[in-house]
Design an enzyme around this catalytic site. Structure first.
Site, PDB file in Angstrom:
ATOM      1  N   ASP A  54       0.873  -1.162   0.000  1.00  0.00           N
ATOM      2  CA  ASP A  54       0.000   0.000   0.000  1.00  0.00           C
ATOM      3  C   ASP A  54       0.923   1.228   0.000  1.00  0.00           C
ATOM      4  O   ASP A  54       2.123   1.114   0.282  1.00  0.00           O
ATOM      5  CB  ASP A  54      -0.876  -0.045   1.254  1.00  0.00           C
ATOM      6  CG  ASP A  54      -1.728   1.189   1.429  1.00  0.00           C
ATOM      7  OD1 ASP A  54      -2.308   1.650   0.435  1.00  0.00           O
ATOM      8  OD2 ASP A  54      -1.810   1.695   2.565  1.00  0.00           O
TER       9      ASP A  54
ATOM     10  N   ASP B 151      -0.164   5.048   1.066  1.00  0.00           N
ATOM     11  CA  ASP B 151      -0.377   5.997   2.159  1.00  0.00           C
ATOM     12  C   ASP B 151      -0.258   5.321   3.518  1.00  0.00           C
ATOM     13  O   ASP B 151      -0.909   4.311   3.787  1.00  0.00           O
ATOM     14  CB  ASP B 151      -1.767   6.628   2.028  1.00  0.00           C
ATOM     15  CG  ASP B 151      -1.896   7.450   0.759  1.00  0.00           C
ATOM     16  OD1 ASP B 151      -1.318   8.542   0.695  1.00  0.00           O
ATOM     17  OD2 ASP B 151      -2.563   6.977  -0.188  1.00  0.00           O
TER      18      ASP B 151
ATOM     19  N   ASP C 121      -1.521  -0.546   6.026  1.00  0.00           N
ATOM     20  CA  ASP C 121      -1.798   0.020   7.353  1.00  0.00           C
ATOM     21  C   ASP C 121      -3.254  -0.140   7.770  1.00  0.00           C
ATOM     22  O   ASP C 121      -3.585   0.047   8.940  1.00  0.00           O
ATOM     23  CB  ASP C 121      -1.454   1.513   7.372  1.00  0.00           C
ATOM     24  CG  ASP C 121      -2.441   2.327   6.538  1.00  0.00           C
ATOM     25  OD1 ASP C 121      -3.154   3.172   7.102  1.00  0.00           O
ATOM     26  OD2 ASP C 121      -2.501   2.109   5.315  1.00  0.00           O
TER      27      ASP C 121
END
Length: 451
Positions: A16, A18, A312
């Protein structure tokens, strides 16, 4: 399943973007996100101007893993069995008596088993990541305002929050310089973003040189993705990744059928043509895990290539990658940063000291006084019995769906690729999968109540 996990055994390493590869300066980015919504609500929807003023103390309300009941304006912290550990109405915490009267130790009405429970529905919203958290504070303050000024008992402000998302974060917002968020990130990326340390860049090249296929799968749009990657990794970042997928619309990328979510070609950041299949590496938009899997089989020459994905968000990354695609998953858990010694997460470079004066939001990855630990909480015992500690719903999901959890990619970047991590497993300690150390609050007491 083997007790250990090693990157050396993986054919494909996915990321991922961000809050995973790209780390944000949370106190600064939180204020920016909050303002992007608050300004919209006040100026476009007529909400109270008091929403625009936030004190440093207000940020203590933010805690990952909270659920907002959209009808009654209550925020809830859930135990692993779905009972309510703590609750607030807006920002006002419920006293134990009110909590007992409202929820009475019963399973929350919207709680389902892990696999059946969406994080987003028309009735509730789970605050799952650091893009979400400023919205939790804003929504809580909206409830405060509507309760105080209008005496409201039920709430319908969520449609205005969705309109704020559309205004600030729609696909064309970056290009049109629309809203508050993207123009500000473009103006001063160094205020909001941490560049990747050299150790991480070297580690990515090491993975590539070891023959791993590297993926980047982000729900951010291609123009914003490019800005982030050029800032944190350098202008040659595309050399690191075999496949880049933007506007992935996770978790749908993993859960939807190919017919529902085809891949699209891109030209000048505009989607051009829907593809019946994915036949070569490159940069694409949207897509689905099934067609990606077929391409990975072709690229690796293996019928079942072993994929690990770093992310996250439990909702968008970890749960769907494990549940739908059976990938190994590495959860980036900022709550593990500085958990043991109370030191600041990192020292600011001298040239940045004093650059951004004024009241700061607290680092969002630190303990909330209002909500307590992200990982566990106490439940009052019966009369003459001691309180017992229980795992939170969020903590249970970490050990259920993550292979391992780490504070940042930097934390493992200098380890050899064949380093053997202890994975989470139901058959041994619930803290085994945390690297380099479990949260101190968990490691100090292994005799927790489980349900």
């Amino acid at each position: 399943m083997a007790r250990h996990f090693s990157l050396a055994a993986c054919d494909v390493v996915g990321f991922d973007l961000d809050h995973t590869l790209c780390r944000y300066n949370l106190p600064e980015s939180a204020v920016l996100i909050y303002n992007s919504f608050a300004q919209f609500l006040v100026k476009e929807k007529g909400y109270d101007k008091e929403l625009l003023t936030v004190t440093p103390e207000d940020w203590d309300f933010c805690c990952k893993g909270l659920a907002l009941d959209l009808e009654d304006g209550n925020f809830l912290k859930l135990a692993d069995n779905g009972t309510v550990l703590r609750a607030s109405h807006g920002t006002k915490m419920m006293a134990p008596e009110a909590l007992a009267e409202e929820y009475g130790g019963k399973e929350w009405k919207h709680f389902l088993s892990d696999t059946g429970m969406a994080c987003r529905s028309g009735k509730y919203y789970f605050y799952d990541n650091y893009f979400d958290l400023p919205g939790a504070l804003l929504c809580a303050r909206v409830v405060d305002s509507l309760t105080k000024n209008n005496g409201q008992k039920t709430f319908d402000f969520w449609k205005d929050i969705v309109a704020g998302i559309q205004h600030n974060y729609k696909m064309s917002a970056f290009k049109e310089n629309c809203g508050i968020y993207f123009p500000e990130i473009k103006r001063d990326p160094g205020r909001y973003l941490h560049t990747c340390p050299e150790s991480v860049k070297k580690w990515l090249r090491q993975l590539k040189n070891a023959g791993k296929i590297l993926l980047l799968i982000t729900s951010s749009h291609s123009d914003y993705c490019r800005l982030l990657c050029e800032y944190i990794l350098g202008n040659d970042f595309t050399d690191l990744f075999d496949i880049v997928i933007t506007n992935a619309l996770k978790p749908g990328f993993f859960s939807h059928l190919p017919s529902q979510r085809p891949f699209w070609t891109l030209e000048n950041d505009e989607e051009q043509e829907a593809l019946p299949a994915l036949d070569k590496p490159g940069w694409y938009s949207q897509g689905n895990a099934v067609h990606l899997h077929e391409l990975l089989k072709k690229m690796t020459g293996k019928s079942e290539p072993k994929v690990v994905y770093f992310g996250d968000s439990m909702h968008s990354d970890i749960f769907p990658a494990r549940h739908y695609s059976n990938w190994e998953t590495v959860l980036i858990l900022e709550e593990l940063r500085g958990d043991r010694d109370g030191k600041p997460e990192e020292s600011e470079p001298l040239e940045k000291k004093g650059k951004y004066e004024g009241p700061k939001a607290k680092p969002l990855n630190t303990l909330s006084k209002k909500w307590g630990s992200f990982f566990l909480d106490s439940v009052s015992g019966l009369e003459n019995t001691e309180d017992s500690l229980v795992y939170t719903w969020s903590c249970k999901r970490i050990s259920t769906y993550s292979t391992i959890a780490i504070p940042s990619i930097e934390a493992i970047a200098e380890l050899p690729l064949d380093y053997k991590f202890s994975r989470f497993s139901s058959s041994h300690s619930k803290t085994a999968g945390y690297y380099p150390n479990p949260p101190s609050i968990l490691s100090s007491d292994e005799t927790l109540t489980t349900t």
